[in-house]
Design a protein around this motif. Structure first.
Motif, mmCIF file in Angstrom:
data_model
loop_
_atom_site.group_PDB
_atom_site.id
_atom_site.type_symbol
_atom_site.label_atom_id
_atom_site.label_comp_id
_atom_site.label_asym_id
_atom_site.label_seq_id
_atom_site.Cartn_x
_atom_site.Cartn_y
_atom_site.Cartn_z
ATOM 1 N N ASP A 77 -29.174 -12.677 -1.292
ATOM 2 C CA ASP A 77 -28.914 -13.003 -2.700
ATOM 3 C C ASP A 77 -29.972 -12.385 -3.607
ATOM 4 O OD1 ASP A 77 -26.652 -14.456 -2.046
ATOM 5 O OD2 ASP A 77 -27.734 -16.370 -1.940
ATOM 6 N N GLU A 78 -31.236 -12.457 -3.192
ATOM 7 C CA GLU A 78 -32.305 -11.873 -4.001
ATOM 8 C C GLU A 78 -32.224 -10.356 -4.011
ATOM 9 O OE1 GLU A 78 -35.794 -13.770 -2.418
ATOM 10 O OE2 GLU A 78 -35.507 -15.510 -3.723
ATOM 11 N N ARG A 79 -31.812 -9.766 -2.895
ATOM 12 C CA ARG A 79 -31.596 -8.314 -2.890
ATOM 13 C C ARG A 79 -30.515 -7.944 -3.895
ATOM 14 N NH1 ARG A 79 -31.349 -5.850 3.228
ATOM 15 N NH2 ARG A 79 -33.389 -6.598 3.909
ATOM 16 N N ALA A 80 -29.421 -8.714 -3.876
ATOM 17 C CA ALA A 80 -28.314 -8.437 -4.799
ATOM 18 C C ALA A 80 -28.764 -8.606 -6.250
ATOM 19 C CB ALA A 80 -27.142 -9.363 -4.493
ATOM 20 N N GLN A 81 -29.603 -9.592 -6.519
ATOM 21 C CA GLN A 81 -30.106 -9.783 -7.878
ATOM 22 C C GLN A 81 -31.001 -8.618 -8.298
ATOM 23 O OE1 GLN A 81 -31.725 -13.778 -7.496
ATOM 24 N NE2 GLN A 81 -30.168 -14.530 -8.914
#
Length: 167
Positions: free
Chosen positions: A101-105
């Motif tokens: 999720d943080e990578r996607a953000q």
């Protein structure tokens, strides 16, 4: 008659199995040590990447506005510099960020930066390098390792750290 325990009639015990056992134990020790070192290294790198990603995501919320970067009354110079520096560091370690999720953000932030030219109008070096990092991540959005390599390859060794972030 007294007989010595080690006279010529006793056959010597073979040392081959002992040497094989010692080599086996040594190899297992090397394997466990290498595995432990790999896990510790991955954990420490991943933790640093996760922390910088969270910091960049939190700081992004202070900069985002519908038309790009927020008005000067909403964001200060210090926040902008801190965001840019955190973004550079986190994208250089995006392959070590364990949370998908943080990578996607981070990818979304990079796309936002490229689409709005958020930091392009600024003259400071850290903003220029942040835009280069954003372009790398945007171009390699589906491959975290390629994105991180692109950022690391294009960055100078001395990415400026904002004055307030120095410890």
């Amino acid at each position: 008659m007294n007989q010595l325990p080690n006279d010529a009639t006793d056959t010597p015990r073979p040392r081959g199995p002992l040497l094989i056992g010692a080599a086996f134990v040594l190899m297992i020790g090397i394997f466990i040590g290498a595995l432990g070192a790999t896990v510790l290294l991955r954990t420490s790198i991943g933790s640093a990447g996760d922390l910088k990603a969270r910091e960049a995501i939190r700081l992004h919320a202070l900069l985002e506005a519908p038309g790009g970067i927020a008005a000067p009354t909403l964001s200060t110079e210090r926040t902008t510099e801190a965001f840019a520096h955190s973004f550079i560091v986190s994208t250089a370690a995006i392959d070590a960020v364990s949370s998908l999720d943080e990578r996607a953000q981070l990818v979304d932030i990079a796309r936002w930066m490229v689409a709005t030219d958020a930091l392009s109008a600024r003259d400071d070096a850290v903003s220029r390098w942040a835009m280069i990092a954003a372009r790398c991540v945007d171009a390699n959005a589906d491959a975290a390792k390629d994105a991180a390599n692109c950022v690391r390859d294009r960055m100078p060794l001395d990415v400026p750290v904002p004055d307030h972030a120095r410890g």
